[in-house]
Design a protein around this motif. Structure first.
Motif, PDB file in Angstrom:
ATOM      1  N   THR A  39     -49.629  -3.573  14.518  1.00 13.72           N
ATOM      2  CA  THR A  39     -50.205  -4.853  14.086  1.00 13.72           C
ATOM      3  C   THR A  39     -51.144  -5.332  15.186  1.00 13.72           C
ATOM      4  N   HIS A  40     -52.419  -5.457  14.845  1.00  9.57           N
ATOM      5  CA  HIS A  40     -53.435  -5.738  15.874  1.00  9.57           C
ATOM      6  C   HIS A  40     -53.821  -7.212  15.933  1.00  9.57           C
ATOM      7  N   ILE A  41     -54.423  -7.559  17.044  1.00 10.69           N
ATOM      8  CA  ILE A  41     -54.990  -8.908  17.214  1.00 10.69           C
ATOM      9  C   ILE A  41     -56.489  -8.718  17.407  1.00 10.69           C
ATOM     10  N   GLY A  42     -57.270  -9.222  16.463  1.00 10.58           N
ATOM     11  CA  GLY A  42     -58.711  -8.985  16.541  1.00 10.58           C
ATOM     12  C   GLY A  42     -59.535 -10.240  16.710  1.00 10.58           C
ATOM     13  N   CYS A  43     -58.883 -11.395  16.771  1.00 14.59           N
ATOM     14  CA  CYS A  43     -59.635 -12.635  16.941  1.00 14.59           C
ATOM     15  C   CYS A  43     -58.669 -13.716  17.405  1.00 14.59           C
ATOM     16  N   ASP A  44     -59.201 -14.879  17.727  1.00 16.26           N
ATOM     17  CA  ASP A  44     -58.313 -16.011  18.016  1.00 16.26           C
ATOM     18  C   ASP A  44     -58.652 -17.184  17.112  1.00 16.26           C
ATOM     19  N   THR A  45     -59.194 -16.845  15.931  1.00 13.36           N
ATOM     20  CA  THR A  45     -59.588 -17.899  14.992  1.00 13.36           C
ATOM     21  C   THR A  45     -58.982 -17.699  13.603  1.00 13.36           C
ATOM     22  N   SER A  46     -58.017 -16.794  13.476  1.00 17.04           N
ATOM     23  CA  SER A  46     -57.348 -16.525  12.191  1.00 17.04           C
ATOM     24  C   SER A  46     -58.308 -16.031  11.119  1.00 17.04           C
ATOM     25  N   GLN A  47     -59.342 -15.319  11.541  1.00 19.82           N
ATOM     26  CA  GLN A  47     -60.347 -14.874  10.573  1.00 19.82           C
ATOM     27  C   GLN A  47     -60.300 -13.383  10.264  1.00 19.82           C
ATOM     28  N   CYS A  48     -59.909 -12.543  11.242  1.00 22.18           N
ATOM     29  CA  CYS A  48     -60.178 -11.106  11.089  1.00 22.18           C
ATOM     30  C   CYS A  48     -59.168 -10.368  10.218  1.00 22.18           C
ATOM     31  N   GLY A  49     -57.923 -10.836  10.177  1.00 21.42           N
ATOM     32  CA  GLY A  49     -56.907 -10.185   9.341  1.00 21.42           C
ATOM     33  C   GLY A  49     -56.320  -8.911   9.932  1.00 21.42           C
ATOM     34  N   ALA A  50     -56.702  -8.545  11.161  1.00 26.77           N
ATOM     35  CA  ALA A  50     -56.147  -7.326  11.775  1.00 26.77           C
ATOM     36  C   ALA A  50     -54.629  -7.434  11.954  1.00 26.77           C
ATOM     37  N   CYS A  51     -54.129  -8.648  11.950  1.00 30.27           N
ATOM     38  CA  CYS A  51     -52.705  -8.913  12.199  1.00 30.27           C
ATOM     39  C   CYS A  51     -51.891  -9.014  10.908  1.00 30.27           C
ATOM     40  N   THR A  52     -52.489  -8.636   9.770  1.00 28.35           N
ATOM     41  CA  THR A  52     -51.814  -8.850   8.479  1.00 28.35           C
ATOM     42  C   THR A  52     -50.556  -7.989   8.346  1.00 28.35           C
ATOM     43  N   VAL A  60     -49.465 -11.738   4.833  1.00 29.81           N
ATOM     44  CA  VAL A  60     -49.777 -12.932   5.637  1.00 29.81           C
ATOM     45  C   VAL A  60     -50.435 -12.493   6.946  1.00 29.81           C
ATOM     46  N   LYS A  61     -51.247 -13.373   7.492  1.00 27.01           N
ATOM     47  CA  LYS A  61     -51.812 -13.126   8.819  1.00 27.01           C
ATOM     48  C   LYS A  61     -50.755 -13.558   9.837  1.00 27.01           C
ATOM     49  N   SER A  62     -50.230 -12.602  10.580  1.00 30.62           N
ATOM     50  CA  SER A  62     -49.085 -12.920  11.438  1.00 30.62           C
ATOM     51  C   SER A  62     -49.470 -13.767  12.651  1.00 30.62           C
ATOM     52  N   CYS A  63     -50.778 -13.976  12.865  1.00 31.55           N
ATOM     53  CA  CYS A  63     -51.186 -14.897  13.931  1.00 31.55           C
ATOM     54  C   CYS A  63     -51.205 -16.334  13.447  1.00 31.55           C
ATOM     55  N   THR A  64     -50.926 -16.522  12.158  1.00 32.69           N
ATOM     56  CA  THR A  64     -50.889 -17.894  11.623  1.00 32.69           C
ATOM     57  C   THR A  64     -49.462 -18.346  11.336  1.00 32.69           C
TER      58      THR A  64
HETATM   59  S1  FES Z   1     -55.709 -11.748  14.804  1.00 27.46           S
HETATM   60 FE1  FES Z   1     -57.474 -12.232  13.628  1.00 27.46          FE
HETATM   61  S2  FES Z   1     -56.615 -13.187  11.853  1.00 27.46           S
HETATM   62 FE2  FES Z   1     -54.899 -12.753  13.071  1.00 27.46          FE
END
Ligand code: FES
Ligand code: FES
Length: 173
Positions: A39-52, A60-64
């Protein structure tokens, strides 16, 4: 000192526990506490979805999500999708249709696709693109991802149809 909370989640079929700060995000619980770094982290704005990931059957986006919000939930990460020896049809579709380049977005995209195909095994191209709306790929241009999803949906549909075929009485299929 910040109070810590006990969290228990079922991840990829296994119960896991951790003691976490209330501000810890689910993505960090998965990566840093449980070592599930697919599960990746690709942004800090909850936009990229790499953490889904899948949480109680929904993508779900796991960073949210806070780790404490996931207490008691069932989580599926990309590690729970298939294995190297037995790829999940979504993974096989990406492999066969070249649905990735650098691969950074791929775990999150696959989990978003998993969410789509759980609800709709016959998505139109527009529905596939709509489902990919919350996940960003910076390499592929999406065309091959769409083809990968179509292939995965077809494979799953075919395997479901085969498993529904009942042998005729006194004969075999
Ligand atoms: S890390 Fe980019 S939406 Fe979660
Ligand atoms: S394959 Fe590189 S970001 Fe999607």
């Amino acid at each position: 000192m910040t109070k810590k909370w006990n969290v228990e989640v079922k991840v990829n079929g296994r119960v896991k526990r951790a003691e976490v700060e209330p501000r810890l995000l689910l993505v960090h619980l998965l990566r840093d506490e449980f070592n599930l770094t697919g599960t990746h982290i690709g942004c800090d704005t909850s936009q990229c979805g790499a953490c889904t990931v899948m949480m109680d059957g929904k993508a779900v986006k796991s960073c949210t999500v806070l780790a404490v919000q996931a207490d008691g939930a069932e989580i599926q990460t990309v590690e729970g999708l298939g294995t190297v020896d037995q790829l999940h049809p979504i993974q096989a579709g990406f492999w066969e249709k070249h649905g990735l380049q650098c691969g950074f977005c791929t775990p999150g995209i696959m989990m978003a696709v998993n969410g789509l195909l759980q609800d709709n095994l016959n998505p139109s191209e527009a529905e596939i693109r709509d489902a990919l709306d919350g996940v960003i790929c910076r390499c592929t241009g999406y065309q091959f991802i769409v083809k990968a999803v179509q292939q995965a949906a077809e494979t799953i549909r075919n395997s479901q149809q085969q498993s529904q075929v009942v042998p005729a009485e006194g004969g075999s299929v």
